[in-house]
Design a protein around this motif. Structure first.
Motif, PDB file in Angstrom:
ATOM      1  N   LEU A   4       0.800  -1.216   0.000  1.00 26.05           N
ATOM      2  CA  LEU A   4       0.000   0.000   0.000  1.00 26.05           C
ATOM      3  C   LEU A   4       0.840   1.276   0.000  1.00 26.05           C
ATOM      4  N   SER A   5       1.811   1.345   0.899  1.00 31.21           N
ATOM      5  CA  SER A   5       2.610   2.562   1.007  1.00 31.21           C
ATOM      6  C   SER A   5       3.862   2.499   0.155  1.00 31.21           C
ATOM      7  N   VAL A 115     -12.967   5.384  14.057  1.00 33.37           N
ATOM      8  CA  VAL A 115     -12.695   4.168  14.831  1.00 33.37           C
ATOM      9  C   VAL A 115     -13.570   4.000  16.070  1.00 33.37           C
ATOM     10  N   TYR A 136     -11.563  -0.954  17.695  1.00 33.43           N
ATOM     11  CA  TYR A 136     -10.994  -1.852  16.687  1.00 33.43           C
ATOM     12  C   TYR A 136     -11.522  -3.279  16.810  1.00 33.43           C
TER      13      TYR A 136
ATOM     14  N   SER B  21       4.610   4.268   7.759  1.00 31.74           N
ATOM     15  CA  SER B  21       3.461   5.151   7.536  1.00 31.74           C
ATOM     16  C   SER B  21       2.617   5.342   8.793  1.00 31.74           C
ATOM     17  N   GLU B  25      -6.566  11.106  11.549  1.00 32.67           N
ATOM     18  CA  GLU B  25      -7.830  11.771  11.206  1.00 32.67           C
ATOM     19  C   GLU B  25      -7.517  12.885  10.207  1.00 32.67           C
ATOM     20  N   PRO B  26      -8.355  13.052   9.171  1.00 32.54           N
ATOM     21  CA  PRO B  26      -8.033  14.001   8.104  1.00 32.54           C
ATOM     22  C   PRO B  26      -7.792  15.424   8.621  1.00 32.54           C
ATOM     23  N   ILE B  55      -4.297   7.523  -1.107  1.00 32.18           N
ATOM     24  CA  ILE B  55      -4.558   6.146  -0.670  1.00 32.18           C
ATOM     25  C   ILE B  55      -5.783   6.178   0.241  1.00 32.18           C
ATOM     26  N   ASP B  56      -6.715   5.261   0.029  1.00 36.43           N
ATOM     27  CA  ASP B  56      -7.904   5.185   0.901  1.00 36.43           C
ATOM     28  C   ASP B  56      -7.487   4.859   2.336  1.00 36.43           C
ATOM     29  N   ALA B  57      -8.270   5.367   3.278  1.00 38.39           N
ATOM     30  CA  ALA B  57      -8.033   5.013   4.682  1.00 38.39           C
ATOM     31  C   ALA B  57      -8.274   3.513   4.864  1.00 38.39           C
ATOM     32  N   ARG B  58      -7.406   2.880   5.642  1.00 39.65           N
ATOM     33  CA  ARG B  58      -7.558   1.443   5.900  1.00 39.65           C
ATOM     34  C   ARG B  58      -7.424   1.182   7.393  1.00 39.65           C
ATOM     35  N   PHE B  59      -8.251   0.277   7.872  1.00 40.31           N
ATOM     36  CA  PHE B  59      -8.257  -0.027   9.306  1.00 40.31           C
ATOM     37  C   PHE B  59      -8.227  -1.531   9.506  1.00 40.31           C
ATOM     38  N   ARG B 102      -2.445  10.997   5.942  1.00 37.11           N
ATOM     39  CA  ARG B 102      -1.372  10.004   5.960  1.00 37.11           C
ATOM     40  C   ARG B 102      -0.003  10.655   5.792  1.00 37.11           C
ATOM     41  N   ILE B 104       3.931   9.183   5.076  1.00 35.71           N
ATOM     42  CA  ILE B 104       4.682   7.966   4.743  1.00 35.71           C
ATOM     43  C   ILE B 104       6.132   8.343   4.445  1.00 35.71           C
ATOM     44  N   PRO B 148      -3.472   9.981  15.405  1.00 34.64           N
ATOM     45  CA  PRO B 148      -3.225   8.747  14.634  1.00 34.64           C
ATOM     46  C   PRO B 148      -4.306   7.705  14.866  1.00 34.64           C
ATOM     47  N   ASN B 149      -4.606   6.928  13.817  1.00 32.43           N
ATOM     48  CA  ASN B 149      -5.536   5.819  14.000  1.00 32.43           C
ATOM     49  C   ASN B 149      -4.992   4.490  13.483  1.00 32.43           C
ATOM     50  N   GLN B 150      -3.983   4.511  12.623  1.00 35.64           N
ATOM     51  CA  GLN B 150      -3.332   3.277  12.179  1.00 35.64           C
ATOM     52  C   GLN B 150      -1.863   3.559  11.849  1.00 35.64           C
ATOM     53  N   LYS B 237      -3.169  -0.522  15.182  1.00 37.02           N
ATOM     54  CA  LYS B 237      -3.415   0.729  15.903  1.00 37.02           C
ATOM     55  C   LYS B 237      -2.181   1.130  16.713  1.00 37.02           C
ATOM     56  N   PRO B 238      -1.954   2.439  16.848  1.00 43.01           N
ATOM     57  CA  PRO B 238      -0.845   2.883  17.691  1.00 43.01           C
ATOM     58  C   PRO B 238      -1.102   2.463  19.138  1.00 43.01           C
TER      59      PRO B 238
END
Lengths: 152, 277
Positions: A4-5, A115, A136, B21, B25-26, B55-59, B102, B104, B148-150, B237-238
């Motif tokens: 992805l990155s 989340v 999560y 990466s 939150e935007p 890149i789309d947000a991914r969780f 994001r 990276i 941060p969320n991921q 997740k952090p």
């Protein structure tokens, strides 16, 4: 494409994939088994996004686009065959809430951020009742969705 | 779960790219003029700029059905999303990618004789330095704060054919879980092979943090020789919402990647890559 990155791409011309079969396995992709009510749900969300600030005349916030996007994604993620159509309601905080009230089950969840969701569950048949904030780990929600589907 | 055994260590790992990466939150105020300010801020360090789709947000979550593709199949926004911007250094080896949600940082192998500069001495400190600098830039320009969320670590490896294996049908000579003589015993000729494995990442208490995604593709290099592209991504997740929590997940994710890489590949290849531990 690579990770992805990552930025590395590969020429896949020599890696043809030609599938002529139809899916034999149960798909794990929500794109491949949208519920029939999905277009109506999406229309409803789009309609709610058009609500102006103070839509309830008591100071309710306008629906947050990012939250609405995540809400729609979560709805797709938890969807499974046979799940009935939810009611989709705006909240005064500018979030979206999904609700099912059927066959003795009252299930509501409000998507509060990318989340965080708040879930409220009541089952008149078993007497189970709980409220939880989930982030999560959505297994408690998955479990009650399964109960909902099995009962409808 | 963190493992106290020493990490596998290779003198010449087959890495061609590493990306670290953070998804957050935007930041609605990180728009085109601010991107211009950021480019100015980087000056000669990252003098080349390119524009890419976001890149789309991914969780990573438990209890949801796993999408084969992360594309949600719907669009709710009435304005096009802001692009992802690449900031490259002169060598094109070092890269920052920034979009509204994001950050990276990549290292890329450009020349055949580029050595992997190591996680502890290069990848980690460079990411940390640039991420702290990015947060300072956001604060000083009143753009917002990173929530941060991921977090995500990506290792991309090119496993080249040679003495140990010659064609994609020899996949069993590369990976431990595949019978080494699988091809000889196969009724039909194998043209190429691929696989995808997902593993859970947990904390020391056994609580879910995220997932490790291991993907193999068959491919060919510029000389038309077969190679396997092994991509390993640790995402989760952090451990807390501050920079320490982000780094803790990244370190753990990197540990999962390195151990899994060593676990699934065969010792004959470890010898070629100079395994030291």
């Amino acid at each position: 494409m690579s990770g992805l990155s990552g930025t590395t791409w590969y020429n896949e011309e020599r890696l043809p994939y030609e599938g002529f079969g139809t899916s034999l396995a149960k798909s794990t992709s929500p794109e491949q088994d949208f519920p029939q009510w999905w277009p109506a749900a999406l229309s409803r969300i789009l309609f709610l996004l058009e609500l102006p600030e103070n839509w309830d005349s008591y100071g309710a916030k306008k629906i947050n686009q990012q939250i609405a996007y995540h809400a729609a994604q979560i709805l797709l993620e938890i969807t499974r065959p046979g799940i009935p159509e939810p009611s989709i309601v705006p909240t005064v905080r500018g979030n979206l809430q999904f609700e099912w009230h059927t066959k003795g089950i009252d299930l509501e969840f409000e998507v509060k951020s990318s989340v965080l969701i708040s879930v409220s569950f009541e089952d008149a048949v078993t007497g189970d009742e709980w409220e939880k904030d989930l982030d999560y780990n959505l297994i408690p929600l998955e479990d009650v969705i399964r109960q909902l589907v099995s009962r409808t | 779960m963190k493992n106290e055994l020493p990490l596998p260590d290779f003198t010449s790992p087959p890495l061609i790219e590493v990306a670290v990466s953070v998804q957050f939150e935007p930041l609605s105020r990180l728009v085109v003029p601010e991107i211009g300010l950021l480019w100015q801020h980087y000056g000669s360090r990252f003098s080349h700029v390119e524009q890419r789709p976001p890149i789309d947000a991914r969780f990573e979550k438990l209890g949801v059905r796993v999408p084969l593709s992360q594309k949600p199949g719907f669009q709710l926004f009435d304005t096009p999303p802001l692009p992802r911007i690449w900031f490259l250094d002169d060598s094109k080896r070092e890269l920052l990618q920034i979009q509204q949600n994001r950050f990276i940082r990549n290292w890329r192998k450009i020349e055949d004789d580029d050595d992997y500069p190591r996680y502890d001495s290069h990848i980690r400190p460079r990411f940390l330095e640039d991420f702290i600098d990015f947060q300072s830039f956001l604060a000083s320009n009143n753009i917002g704060k990173v929530v941060p969320n991921q977090c995500e670590v990506t290792y991309i490896n090119h496993l080249k054919s040679g003495d140990v294996w010659k064609t994609h049908a020899d996949i069993g000579k590369v990976f431990k879980f595949w019978e080494p003589d699988f091809n000889e015993g196969s009724r039909y000729e194998i043209e190429d092979a691929s696989f995808q494995i997902r593993q859970l990442i947990k904390d020391s208490e056994g609580e879910f943090l995220g997932r490790l995604h291991i993907t193999l593709q068959s491919a060919f290099d510029e000389n038309d020789d077969p190679l396997f592209v092994l991509t390993i991504i640790a995402r989760g997740k952090p451990l807390s919402n501050d920079t320490d929590g982000i780094m803790d997940f990244l370190d753990l994710g990197r540990e999962y990647i390195v151990r899994s890489f060593a676990d699934i590949t065969r010792p004959e290849l470890h010898y070629l890559w100079g395994r030291k531990d």
